[in-house]
Design a protein around this motif. Structure first.
Motif: not given
Ligand code: NAD
Ligand code: WQD
Length: 337
Positions: A64-65, A118-119, A110-112, A166-167
């Motif tokens: 992923l990374r 996201l769907v 994803m957060a990193e 909230s992002q």
């Protein structure tokens, strides 16, 4: 660039096609546990476009990374997971590991990388046995099997995530019963072994792979005694994902949306529609109800129309026609190639 996990699968391949046709750049991550790359080769052929494909697992943070480092991913459409209800009862740990653990792994990476759109592929199964129909998004949710529980768990994880930061912009798309295939007959549903679902079973009876269809229960409290479902054409469903992506661009938070047509069809009505468009007789016999099945399940799709400007266009005959074309062109699925 959009990352599509599970993009080689049934819904993923049709969604990749629509994304490419609309000018998106797409990278697919799929471990091919329930699909093959041939689906994506055909997508490229249909749209004369390019899809980057990476064979890998969403539970592998290193892969992923690498993807997030290599590509500038703006949003993820997350299809990857297991989906067989019966199998989930027999192998719950595999289901929790892949559907819940895999999603956690994806969300962490994803957060990193600061990718927070996201769907997610949820399912009408989260409504359990609904107390009435049509089903609105604010109906109570419950699960009757481990598969359904994985969907509920991920929905809750995603709500907690959006509440904490909230992002994030997240769409929880609750699919009703996706059926059919792209009109080219080049991509479609390619179930492993004997299909669990009605439409692929019907098309396999029609090509002579099975003698007859077992209708699971003729004594439901429905107009003809058979189960009623909201079948939705796979191309309509795929298009819903593009509308969801566009909505995520505009607003943060969580959107929970039914993707269905709003019209229920009984098993006997589906058989009749298929017979009409294919000209094939589908022999069937009634057997016991299937454990865990509900009498009726169909969507109120008005929220999708309101917030996404999306509604299904294709009806049941078109669904049958396209499912049939895919089946006759590919009697052994992608293995026919
Ligand atoms: P599918 O099996 O055709 O596609 C899923 C894809 O994910 C496959 O290509 C598989 O190889 C891949 N995959 C599985 N685990 C993976 C992992 N750990 N890493 C990478 N790839 C992995 O299924 P589909 O019908 O296209 O369903 C897509 C999503 O939609 C699933 O999450 C499913 O639960 C959900 N859904 C499907 C339906 C339906 O009836 N088809 C209904 C509601 C929700
Ligand atoms: C439809 C109708 C059956 C096969 C499943 C999952 C659900 C979602 C979509 C992922 C029912 C009847 C079926 C057969 C039959 N998937 N039937 N004979 O059960 O509504 O939903 O797929 O999220 O979670 O449970 O779909 O196609 O299996 O069944 O009579 O051989 O057809 O009883 O009434 P279902 P289905």
């Amino acid at each position: 660039m959009i990352l599509v996990t599970g993009g080689a699968g049934y819904i993923g391949s049709h969604t990749c096609l629509e994304l490419l046709a609309s000018g998106y750049e797409v990278v697919v991550l799929d471990n091919l546990s329930n699909s093959c790359v041939e689906s994506l080769q055909r997508v490229k052929k249909i749209v004369n476009g390019k899809v980057s494909f990476i064979k890998g697992d969403i539970r592998d943070k290193v892969s992923l990374r690498r993807i997030f480092s290599q590509y500038s991913i703006t949003a993820v459409i997350h299809f990857a997971g297991f989906k067989a209800v019966g199998e989930s009862v027999e192998q719950p740990l595999r289901y929790y590991d892949n559907n819940v653990g895999g999603t956690l792994c994806l969300l962490g990476v994803m957060a990193e990388y600061g990718c927070k759109q996201l769907v997610f592929s949820s399912s009408a199964t989260v409504y359990g046995d609904p107390s009435s129909v049509p089903i609105r998004e604010n109906f109570p949710v419950s699960a009757t099997n481990p598969y359904g529980r994985t969907k509920l768990m991920v929905e809750n994880i995603l709500r907690d995530l959006a509440a904490s930061d909230s992002q994030w912009s997240i769409a929880l798309l609750r699919y009703f019963n996706p059926v059919g295939a792209h009109e080219s007959g080049l991509i479609g549903e390619d179930p492993n072994g004997i299909p669990n679902n009605l439409m692929p079973y019907i098309t396999q009876v029609a090509v002579g792979k099975h003698d007859s269809l077992c209708v699971f229960g003729g004594d439901y409290p429905t107009f003809d005694g058979t189960g009623v479902r909201d079948y939705i054409h796979i191309v309509d469903l795929a298009k819903g994902h593009l509308k969801a992506l566009a909505a995520l661009e505009l607003e943060t938070g969580v959107l929970t949306i039914n993707l269905g047509t709003g019209r229920g069809y009984s098993v006997l009505e589906v058989i009749a529609a298929f017979e009409k468009v294919s000209g094939c007789k589908i022999p069937y016999r009634f057997v016991e109800r299937r454990q865990g099945d509900v009498a009726q399940c169909y969507a109120d799709p008005s929220y999708a129309k309101l917030v996404l400007g999306w509604q299904a266009e294709y009806g049941i005959e078109r669904m049958c026609q396209d499912a049939w074309r895919w089946q006759i062109c590919n009697p052994e699925g992608y293995k026919s190639a």
